[in-house]
Design a protein around this motif. Structure first.
Motif, mmCIF file in Angstrom:
data_model
loop_
_atom_site.group_PDB
_atom_site.id
_atom_site.type_symbol
_atom_site.label_atom_id
_atom_site.label_comp_id
_atom_site.label_asym_id
_atom_site.label_seq_id
_atom_site.Cartn_x
_atom_site.Cartn_y
_atom_site.Cartn_z
ATOM 1 N N ARG A 105 15.165 20.819 4.009
ATOM 2 C CA ARG A 105 14.406 21.675 2.789
ATOM 3 C C ARG A 105 13.090 22.194 3.158
ATOM 4 N N VAL A 106 12.999 22.566 4.958
ATOM 5 C CA VAL A 106 11.771 23.247 5.149
ATOM 6 C C VAL A 106 12.320 24.562 5.849
ATOM 7 N N ASP A 107 12.085 25.659 5.286
ATOM 8 C CA ASP A 107 12.219 26.868 5.912
ATOM 9 C C ASP A 107 11.000 27.491 6.665
ATOM 10 N N THR A 124 13.437 27.016 -7.417
ATOM 11 C CA THR A 124 13.997 26.634 -6.061
ATOM 12 C C THR A 124 13.358 26.699 -4.874
ATOM 13 N N ARG A 125 12.040 27.330 -4.822
ATOM 14 C CA ARG A 125 11.400 27.090 -3.612
ATOM 15 C C ARG A 125 9.667 27.216 -3.764
ATOM 16 N N GLU A 177 13.562 18.720 -5.646
ATOM 17 C CA GLU A 177 14.421 19.128 -4.425
ATOM 18 C C GLU A 177 14.290 20.604 -4.021
ATOM 19 N N ARG A 178 13.049 21.388 -4.498
ATOM 20 C CA ARG A 178 12.755 22.676 -3.951
ATOM 21 C C ARG A 178 12.504 22.834 -2.529
ATOM 22 N N THR A 179 12.761 24.055 -1.876
ATOM 23 C CA THR A 179 12.392 24.106 -0.443
ATOM 24 C C THR A 179 11.258 24.573 -0.280
ATOM 25 N N VAL A 201 9.100 27.079 1.927
ATOM 26 C CA VAL A 201 9.015 28.143 2.812
ATOM 27 C C VAL A 201 7.822 28.068 3.561
#
Length: 171
Positions: free
Chosen positions: A77-79, A122-123, A159-161, A163
């Motif tokens: 979940r880490v971009d 989402t992020r 649950e968001r990613t 970035v």
């Protein structure tokens, strides 16, 4: 007379060698065993939830480990694809999910900070910024530090990613 010059030269070599021989503790990205020195540790009170901790501000005390009770965000979940290859990629979240703690990178006269630049369903995009002071004639060390910086979200992370981006200012 020659012995005085020899002694002065030997004294200068000794002074230079002892000044350059000082070793400092360093924390490698991803290493959990590094202990902060007393001047780097952020003051924390026992039993204070992570949500009540103030964010680490540039120029303030450096927090080298995430606060107790913070949980690591899963790597899936880490971009961090836009970060340099050697940049740390550790992200933690407080128990209530509203405060995110990120291991950043700073060096010399730079101070790391985290800025939330976008929040969607989402992020969450967080820009890791290294601010360098612009004082004329200022001497800066040639070291790299990995402090933990924080950012507060408007809604829990759930649950968001996350970035991660990076920028340098004042260079």
């Amino acid at each position: 007379m020659r012995w005085k010059a020899t002694m002065c030269g030997l004294g200068l070599v000794l002074v230079a060698a002892t000044a350059c021989g000082e070793q400092t503790d360093s924390v490698q990205p991803g290493a959990g065993g590094g202990q902060p020195t007393s001047s780097e540790a952020a003051p924390t009170a026992p039993g204070v939830p992570a949500t009540e901790l103030p964010p680490v501000m540039p120029g303030g005390p450096r927090q080298m480990q995430p606060p107790d009770g913070a949980e690591q965000v899963p790597a899936a979940r880490v971009d961090a694809t836009v970060l340099p290859a050697d940049f740390p990629r550790e992200v933690f979240v407080s128990a209530d999910g509203r405060q995110v703690f990120i291991r950043a990178e700073e060096g010399g006269c730079g101070r790391a900070a985290a800025e939330v630049t976008e929040q969607t369903d989402t992020r969450v995009v967080i820009n890791l910024v290294e601010n360098k002071t612009q004082q004329a004639g200022q001497m800066c060390t040639m070291d790299i530090r990995y402090p933990v910086v924080s950012a507060t979200l408007s809604e829990p992370l759930t649950e968001r990613t996350v970035v991660l981006e990076s920028a340098k200012r004042g260079y």
